[in-house]
Write an enzyme that holds these catalytic residues in place. Structure first.
Site, mmCIF file in Angstrom:
data_model
loop_
_atom_site.group_PDB
_atom_site.id
_atom_site.type_symbol
_atom_site.label_atom_id
_atom_site.label_comp_id
_atom_site.label_asym_id
_atom_site.label_seq_id
_atom_site.Cartn_x
_atom_site.Cartn_y
_atom_site.Cartn_z
ATOM 1 N N HIS A 1 34.023 47.158 40.327
ATOM 2 C CA HIS A 1 34.637 47.572 41.587
ATOM 3 C C HIS A 1 33.621 47.706 42.712
ATOM 4 O O HIS A 1 33.962 47.553 43.873
ATOM 5 C CB HIS A 1 35.450 48.845 41.382
ATOM 6 C CG HIS A 1 36.770 48.556 40.745
ATOM 7 N ND1 HIS A 1 37.004 48.745 39.405
ATOM 8 C CD2 HIS A 1 37.903 48.011 41.255
ATOM 9 C CE1 HIS A 1 38.234 48.354 39.128
ATOM 10 N NE2 HIS A 1 38.805 47.904 40.224
ATOM 11 N N ARG B 1 44.424 48.429 47.413
ATOM 12 C CA ARG B 1 43.964 49.312 46.325
ATOM 13 C C ARG B 1 43.932 50.747 46.842
ATOM 14 O O ARG B 1 42.913 51.205 47.364
ATOM 15 C CB ARG B 1 42.553 48.917 45.893
ATOM 16 C CG ARG B 1 42.449 47.641 45.106
ATOM 17 C CD ARG B 1 41.010 47.461 44.632
ATOM 18 N NE ARG B 1 40.875 46.427 43.652
ATOM 19 C CZ ARG B 1 40.564 45.155 43.916
ATOM 20 N NH1 ARG B 1 40.370 44.766 45.155
ATOM 21 N NH2 ARG B 1 40.456 44.272 42.937
ATOM 22 N N ARG C 1 49.608 48.877 45.994
ATOM 23 C CA ARG C 1 49.520 49.149 44.561
ATOM 24 C C ARG C 1 49.382 50.648 44.343
ATOM 25 O O ARG C 1 48.569 51.288 45.012
ATOM 26 C CB ARG C 1 48.298 48.439 43.966
ATOM 27 C CG ARG C 1 48.166 48.753 42.475
ATOM 28 C CD ARG C 1 47.025 48.023 41.859
ATOM 29 N NE ARG C 1 45.738 48.599 42.196
ATOM 30 C CZ ARG C 1 44.591 48.106 41.769
ATOM 31 N NH1 ARG C 1 44.575 47.023 41.023
ATOM 32 N NH2 ARG C 1 43.443 48.674 42.103
ATOM 33 N N GLU D 1 47.936 42.428 33.939
ATOM 34 C CA GLU D 1 46.486 42.524 33.747
ATOM 35 C C GLU D 1 46.122 43.037 32.360
ATOM 36 O O GLU D 1 44.957 43.173 32.016
ATOM 37 C CB GLU D 1 45.845 43.375 34.842
ATOM 38 C CG GLU D 1 46.434 44.751 35.025
ATOM 39 C CD GLU D 1 45.768 45.519 36.170
ATOM 40 O OE1 GLU D 1 44.681 45.139 36.611
ATOM 41 O OE2 GLU D 1 46.347 46.529 36.608
ATOM 42 N N ASN E 1 40.867 40.276 36.854
ATOM 43 C CA ASN E 1 39.623 41.002 36.524
ATOM 44 C C ASN E 1 39.796 41.760 35.218
ATOM 45 O O ASN E 1 38.944 41.741 34.344
ATOM 46 C CB ASN E 1 39.269 42.005 37.629
ATOM 47 C CG ASN E 1 39.183 41.356 38.979
ATOM 48 O OD1 ASN E 1 38.963 40.167 39.069
ATOM 49 N ND2 ASN E 1 39.380 42.123 40.025
ATOM 50 N N ASP E 2 40.928 42.443 35.118
ATOM 51 C CA ASP E 2 41.193 43.186 33.893
ATOM 52 C C ASP E 2 41.748 42.278 32.798
ATOM 53 O O ASP E 2 41.431 42.460 31.625
ATOM 54 C CB ASP E 2 42.169 44.338 34.163
ATOM 55 C CG ASP E 2 41.448 45.516 34.790
ATOM 56 O OD1 ASP E 2 40.370 45.865 34.282
ATOM 57 O OD2 ASP E 2 41.941 46.055 35.785
ATOM 58 N N ARG F 1 34.047 44.488 32.120
ATOM 59 C CA ARG F 1 33.841 43.674 33.322
ATOM 60 C C ARG F 1 32.589 44.046 34.112
ATOM 61 O O ARG F 1 32.113 43.259 34.928
ATOM 62 C CB ARG F 1 35.067 43.768 34.225
ATOM 63 C CG ARG F 1 35.380 45.172 34.684
ATOM 64 C CD ARG F 1 36.788 45.280 35.249
ATOM 65 N NE ARG F 1 36.824 45.160 36.689
ATOM 66 C CZ ARG F 1 37.919 45.301 37.412
ATOM 67 N NH1 ARG F 1 39.080 45.535 36.835
ATOM 68 N NH2 ARG F 1 37.902 45.178 38.714
ATOM 69 N N CYS G 1 45.744 38.340 42.191
ATOM 70 C CA CYS G 1 44.982 39.204 43.101
ATOM 71 C C CYS G 1 43.632 39.595 42.512
ATOM 72 O O CYS G 1 42.892 40.351 43.118
ATOM 73 C CB CYS G 1 45.787 40.433 43.498
ATOM 74 S SG CYS G 1 46.150 41.522 42.114
HETATM 75 C C1 PEP Z 1 42.406 43.117 38.568
HETATM 76 O O1 PEP Z 1 42.267 43.779 37.549
HETATM 77 O O2 PEP Z 1 42.267 41.889 38.617
HETATM 78 C C2 PEP Z 1 42.741 43.786 39.846
HETATM 79 C C3 PEP Z 1 43.040 43.096 40.909
HETATM 80 O O3 PEP Z 1 42.677 45.143 39.889
HETATM 81 P P1 PEP Z 1 41.300 45.964 39.922
HETATM 82 O O4 PEP Z 1 40.199 44.978 40.161
HETATM 83 O O5 PEP Z 1 41.428 46.970 41.013
HETATM 84 O O6 PEP Z 1 41.255 46.571 38.567
HETATM 85 MG MG MG Z 2 42.906 45.803 37.497
#
Ligand code: PEP
Ligand code: MG
Length: 580
Positions: free
Chosen positions: A192, A299, A335, A434, A457-458, A468, A505
């Site tokens: 993040h 976010r 979100r 995710e 990402n998740d 990650r 996203c």
């Molecule tokens: C993701 O997990 O891809 C996402 C967009 O949410 P975050 O990166 O805030 O976990």
């Molecule tokens: Mg996520």
């Protein structure tokens, strides 16, 4: 003359920064033991810091009591009791006098001893007191040192920041005018902190372990967020080379800005909606500037990070409304809270977990803390009268969670109707895909929501079981892993089968190399940080939809991540080498 030194790391946010280094070590704030000659003066110094700490805690307690109620403020009474405890402070004063040591050293020694005793207790409540003690210790020591708890927020002139690690909270405090760029020893591309850097448009590099031992605050540095290179004490030749590079980059960035008014579609006319990811309502002007067709991911947790109290319903509704009004007539996907994982949630008094990414995070927190969740849902509903609000739930792993979240949303709708408050009755409600379990049963979810947004990402981290943000296993974190590609395909098919749209996203959506594959797999929307959005538009406009579909078909036949990646790179290089 100082010697030029070069270090290579992982580039996570584009741009070039040149300036003076500032070394930030938030966790190493305890000064060494010092012998004091005037112990009376040292005791007075300690007592002054205690008084200051009491005042701060009382202020904080009253603020929290006002915004969320006295129940949540009780924690600060526990903190006050520690500061006012004559046994603890008496021990510290004795230690200062007998050992002739500085107050920081004495206070740390005493609190560590008590913390150890607490943490070994059977009783969970008493175990948690160790956390309170650490909190109080940090506050007293900051006061002794005359340091501001604001951390990076306290920087008052432009610097390039170097740190062992930065939390999303640290990044959230950054003042863009004073942080020219940053470099951390640890961290990954989709942590993040890296995401925040891209959204704040701050050049950033992660994963340079040795730089911190070879740099001092005050050194001149160059940071290249395109290639991941840090140059300490650059020579005049290096500076002039970078001056030219920077000029070339500026020309390209200004060409890309001109794409703002153009349509996001492939050469053969396949429309791909391009939206922006944002972290705070302050970022919203950059959305409009970038030419995005709305916000694909707001976010909201960053409204909660870096403060000691919870934002109330009115405050949240105002922040959401600011974004919605600025982006109107385009939609804003808000979100719901995703605290946990690598995003600190001290504010909810969560206890430390062994596996935070697999723990009390996002919707799991919200379904338990329904007071916090419903405050947010009500605020989002109230903001929905201002424009095109859509709501999205994060980290859903099974149907029961989705249904419970929707039930609480319905409860809020009923309450608002009774109170005579308006909201958009037709607000779209979607969910993030995710967690692999959600992707596998996407067909079941598709009947119960209006849209999907793939949080890659998740999705990647949970599919391949690779944290990650952990650079030691970054080689395993492969977005083109065949399992990930199959899950994306399955999700797109489920969405389209049920007549709903699906976006991406996660950071994959902003990676020019992977865009042909995502388009070929059939996603309808790409949402990414504003820093990369014009590049994504250029990539979409350069591609042919048919070639993307052929690429996806080929990728689905491949058995390894590098094979798929190589095919993506080939198409990207053939169509927009200048973006890579
Ligand atoms: C993701 O997990 O891809 C996402 C967009 O949410 P975050 O990166 O805030 O976990
Ligand atoms: Mg996520």
């Amino acid at each position: 003359m100082k010697i030029e030194k070069r270090f290579q790391g992982v580039a996570v946010s584009p741009g070039i920064a040149r300036g003076i280094a500032y070394i930030y070590r938030p966790d190493e704030e305890l000064p060494p033991r010092r012998t004091v000659t005037d112990t009376d003066a040292e005791v007075v110094r300690f007592q002054t810091a205690l008084t200051q700490t009491c005042r701060q805690i009382i202020e904080l307690r009253d603020r929290v009591a006002q915004s969320v109620g006295s129940g949540d403020a009780e924690i600060f009474d526990a903190h006050l009791m520690i500061v006012e405890d004559g046994v603890v402070t008496g021990e510290v004063e004795r230690m200062i006098r007998t050992e002739r040591c500085n107050a920081e050293h004495a206070f740390h020694g005493v609190t560590q001893r008590y913390a150890k005793t607490f943490s070994e207790m059977e009783d969970a409540y008493l175990r948690e007191r160790a956390i309170d003690l650490a909190d109080v210790e940090r506050r007293v020591i900051h006061n002794l040192l005359g340091r501001d708890l604001a951390g990076l927020g306290a920087l008052d002139s432009p610097h390039v920041v170097f740190a062992p690690n930065l939390t999303p909270g640290d990044t959230a405090q950054m003042n863009r005018a004073y942080v020219l760029g940053f470099c951390t020893a640890t961290g990954g591309k989709v942590s993040h902190t890296a995401i925040m850097a891209r959204s704040l448009n701050i050049p950033a590099i992660v994963g340079i372990h040795d730089v911190l031992t070879q740099i001092e605050s005050g050194d001149e540095v160059l940071l290249d967020g395109y290639s991941g290179l840090v140059v300490v004490n650059p020579t005049p030749a290096t500076l002039s080379e970078y001056g030219e590079l920077q000029a070339q980059r500026r020309v390209m960035e200004s060409e890309l800005t001109q794409l703002r008014e153009t349509v996001s579609a492939t050469r053969d006319g396949r429309r791909v909606t391009l939206s922006a990811n944002i972290e705070t309502d302050n970022d919203v002007w950059t959305v409009v500037e970038s030419g995005a067709e709305g916000v694909g991911l707001f976010r909201t947790e960053f409204l909660f990070i870096g403060r000691d109290d919870l934002p109330g319903e009115d405050e949240q509704a105002a922040a959401y409304r600011t974004v919605v009004e600025a982006v109107r007539p385009h939609p804003v996907i808000i979100r719901t809270l995703d605290l946990g994982g690598d995003k600190l949630h001290d504010i909810l008094h969560a206890v430390a977990e062994e596996n935070p990414f697999l723990g009390w995070r996002a919707i799991r927190v919200c379904l338990e803390r329904t007071d916090v969740f419903k405050t947010q849902l009500r605020a989002i509903l109230r903001a929905s009268t201002a424009g095109g609000v859509q709501l999205m739930f994060p980290m859903i792993s099974g149907l029961a969670e989705l249904r419970e979240a929707k039930r609480l949303l319905d409860e809020c709708r009923v309450e608002l109707r009774v109170e005579g408050r308006a909201f958009d009755e037709k607000m779209q409600v979607g969910m993030m895909i995710e967690v692999p379990s959600a992707a596998v049963i996407a067909d079941l979810f598709a009947r119960e929501v209006d849209f999907f947004s793939l949080g890659t990402n998740d999705l990647v981290q949970y599919t391949v079981a690779a944290d990650r943000g952990n650079e030691h296993i970054a080689h395993l974190y492969e977005p083109t892993h065949p399992a990930v590609i199959r899950l994306i395909k399955q999700t797109v098919e489920a969405a389209h089968g049920a007549g709903i749209w699906v976006g991406v996203c996660g950071e994959m959506g902003g990676d020019p190399v992977l865009i042909p594959l995502l388009i070929g797999l059939g996603v309808d929307e790409l949402s990414c940080g504003v820093a990369v959005l014009p590049r994504v538009k250029r990539a979409v406009q350069s591609l042919d939809g048919g070639a993307c579909r052929a690429l996806a078909a080929e990728a689905l036949e491949c058995s390894t991540a590098p094979e798929i990646l190589a095919r993506c790179e080939r198409i990207a290089r053939a169509n927009y080498p200048e973006l890579l």
